[in-house]
Motif scaffolding. Structure first.
Motif, short mmCIF file in Angstrom:
data_model
loop_
_atom_site.label_atom_id
_atom_site.label_comp_id
_atom_site.label_asym_id
_atom_site.label_seq_id
_atom_site.Cartn_x
_atom_site.Cartn_y
_atom_site.Cartn_z
N TYR A 64 0.85 -1.19 0.00
CA TYR A 64 0.00 0.00 0.00
C TYR A 64 0.89 1.25 0.00
CZ TYR A 64 -3.44 3.47 1.22
OH TYR A 64 -4.23 4.58 1.21
N GLY A 65 0.63 2.18 -0.92
CA GLY A 65 1.36 3.43 -1.02
C GLY A 65 2.66 3.35 -1.81
N GLU A 66 3.00 2.18 -2.33
CA GLU A 66 4.26 1.98 -3.05
C GLU A 66 4.04 2.17 -4.55
OE1 GLU A 66 7.69 -1.28 -2.29
OE2 GLU A 66 5.74 -2.12 -2.83
N THR A 67 5.05 2.68 -5.24
CA THR A 67 4.99 2.79 -6.70
C THR A 67 5.48 1.49 -7.33
OG1 THR A 67 7.25 3.62 -6.93
CG2 THR A 67 5.50 5.27 -6.55
N TYR A 68 5.19 1.32 -8.61
CA TYR A 68 5.68 0.14 -9.33
C TYR A 68 7.21 0.10 -9.31
CZ TYR A 68 1.04 -0.82 -11.29
OH TYR A 68 -0.29 -1.13 -11.46
N LYS A 69 7.84 1.25 -9.54
CA LYS A 69 9.31 1.30 -9.57
C LYS A 69 9.91 0.94 -8.22
CE LYS A 69 9.80 4.39 -13.49
NZ LYS A 69 10.29 5.66 -13.99
N LYS A 70 9.36 1.47 -7.16
CA LYS A 70 9.87 1.13 -5.81
C LYS A 70 9.63 -0.34 -5.51
CE LYS A 70 11.30 5.18 -4.35
NZ LYS A 70 12.70 5.44 -4.14
N ALA A 71 8.49 -0.86 -5.96
CA ALA A 71 8.17 -2.27 -5.70
C ALA A 71 9.16 -3.20 -6.38
CB ALA A 71 6.74 -2.58 -6.15
N ILE A 72 9.52 -2.91 -7.65
CA ILE A 72 10.45 -3.81 -8.33
C ILE A 72 11.82 -3.75 -7.68
CG2 ILE A 72 11.16 -2.28 -10.22
CD1 ILE A 72 10.63 -6.10 -10.28
N MET A 73 12.22 -2.60 -7.20
CA MET A 73 13.51 -2.49 -6.51
C MET A 73 13.49 -3.32 -5.22
SD MET A 73 14.11 1.55 -7.30
CE MET A 73 15.60 1.74 -6.33
N GLN A 111 15.48 -7.05 -4.48
CA GLN A 111 16.36 -7.21 -3.31
C GLN A 111 15.93 -8.42 -2.48
OE1 GLN A 111 19.16 -5.16 -2.44
NE2 GLN A 111 19.50 -6.90 -1.11
N GLU A 112 14.62 -8.54 -2.23
CA GLU A 112 14.11 -9.65 -1.42
C GLU A 112 14.27 -10.99 -2.12
OE1 GLU A 112 10.52 -7.01 0.65
OE2 GLU A 112 10.00 -8.73 -0.61
N ASP A 113 13.96 -11.05 -3.41
CA ASP A 113 13.92 -12.32 -4.14
C ASP A 113 15.27 -12.78 -4.65
OD1 ASP A 113 11.18 -12.28 -3.75
OD2 ASP A 113 10.69 -11.73 -5.81
N THR A 114 16.18 -11.83 -4.91
CA THR A 114 17.45 -12.21 -5.55
C THR A 114 18.70 -11.81 -4.78
OG1 THR A 114 17.77 -10.17 -6.85
CG2 THR A 114 16.33 -11.89 -7.81
N GLY A 115 18.57 -10.84 -3.87
CA GLY A 115 19.74 -10.31 -3.18
C GLY A 115 20.41 -9.18 -3.94
N LEU A 116 19.87 -8.81 -5.10
CA LEU A 116 20.49 -7.79 -5.94
C LEU A 116 19.76 -6.46 -5.84
CD1 LEU A 116 21.02 -9.87 -9.22
CD2 LEU A 116 22.60 -9.58 -7.29
N SER A 117 20.53 -5.38 -5.86
CA SER A 117 19.96 -4.04 -5.98
C SER A 117 19.92 -3.70 -7.46
CB SER A 117 20.82 -3.02 -5.24
OG SER A 117 20.78 -3.25 -3.86
N VAL A 118 18.75 -3.26 -7.91
CA VAL A 118 18.56 -2.89 -9.32
C VAL A 118 17.82 -1.57 -9.38
CG1 VAL A 118 18.49 -5.29 -10.11
CG2 VAL A 118 16.35 -4.11 -9.57
N ILE A 119 17.83 -1.00 -10.56
CA ILE A 119 17.04 0.20 -10.82
C ILE A 119 16.28 -0.01 -12.13
CG2 ILE A 119 18.93 1.41 -11.99
CD1 ILE A 119 17.78 3.98 -10.58
N PRO A 120 14.99 0.31 -12.15
CA PRO A 120 14.24 0.16 -13.41
C PRO A 120 14.70 1.20 -14.42
CG PRO A 120 12.82 1.01 -11.66
CD PRO A 120 14.16 0.76 -11.05
N GLU A 121 14.96 0.73 -15.64
CA GLU A 121 15.43 1.63 -16.70
C GLU A 121 14.37 1.92 -17.74
OE1 GLU A 121 19.18 0.05 -18.27
OE2 GLU A 121 20.07 1.70 -17.15
N LYS A 122 13.52 0.92 -18.01
CA LYS A 122 12.55 1.09 -19.09
C LYS A 122 11.33 0.22 -18.80
CE LYS A 122 11.99 0.20 -24.03
NZ LYS A 122 12.59 -0.40 -25.21
N LEU A 123 10.14 0.79 -19.00
CA LEU A 123 8.92 0.01 -18.92
C LEU A 123 8.78 -0.77 -20.22
CD1 LEU A 123 6.28 -0.75 -17.45
CD2 LEU A 123 5.22 1.23 -18.57
N ILE A 124 8.77 -2.10 -20.11
CA ILE A 124 8.67 -2.95 -21.29
C ILE A 124 7.21 -3.13 -21.69
CG2 ILE A 124 9.07 -5.28 -22.20
CD1 ILE A 124 11.50 -5.44 -20.28
N GLN A 125 6.35 -3.40 -20.71
CA GLN A 125 4.92 -3.53 -21.01
C GLN A 125 4.09 -3.44 -19.75
OE1 GLN A 125 4.51 -7.35 -22.96
NE2 GLN A 125 3.80 -8.34 -21.11
#
Length: 150
Positions: free
Chosen positions: A53-62, A66-80
């Motif tokens: 609740y209150g989270e954006t799609y971009k924040k959610a994927i980051m 982190q939770e699922d893979t242990g990796l920090s990432v940043i979204p670069e492009k919306l694919i679909q």
């Protein structure tokens, strides 16, 4: 599963819900894409998950990466963006998923090597060797990135 969704499920049981999800495609230097084997189905999917609740799609994927893979990432492009996926989980929960699928860029971290509550294992896949996906939405996302990388 998040507290938000657990709270909803306690109120509605297995009744259908419309939920927002964010997923990501991360490529390694060999052009392979990272997928996670899921605990619940033992099939494969892209890392990602439900928005809090209150989270954006971009924040959610980051957060989910982190939770699922242990990796920090940043979204670069919306694919679909998709809104036509209906899924029934092995426990009977039913959802309509509204999903934003991102190309993400690696920032830092090391792949998890231990089983988590959602992930059995992580593996990079060649685009010409798709695994068994846990639902049609993830299979379609894989096809989308195959076309994108051609």
């Amino acid at each position: 599963m998040s507290n938000y969704i657990n709270d909803l499920r306690q109120k509605v049981g297995n009744a259908p819900l419309i939920l927002n999800t964010a997923t990501g495609a991360l490529f390694n230097n060999a052009g392979e894409v990272l997928l996670q084997e899921r605990v619940d189905t033992k099939d494969w999917g892209f890392p990602g998950g439900y928005l809090e609740y209150g989270e954006t799609y971009k924040k959610a994927i980051m957060r989910e990466f982190q939770e699922d893979t242990g990796l920090s990432v940043i979204p670069e492009k919306l694919i679909q963006n998709t809104d036509d996926t209906f899924y029934k989980y092995p426990n009977g929960d039913q959802i309509q998923s509204i999903n934003q699928f991102f190309l993400v860029r690696y920032l830092e971290g090391t792949l998890l090597s231990v089983k988590t509550g959602e992930t059995t294992r992580l593996k990079y896949f060649k685009l010409d060797q798709p695994p068994q996906f846990f639902n049609e939405q993830h299979a379609e996302m894989f096809k989308k990135i195959q076309r994108m990388r051609e």
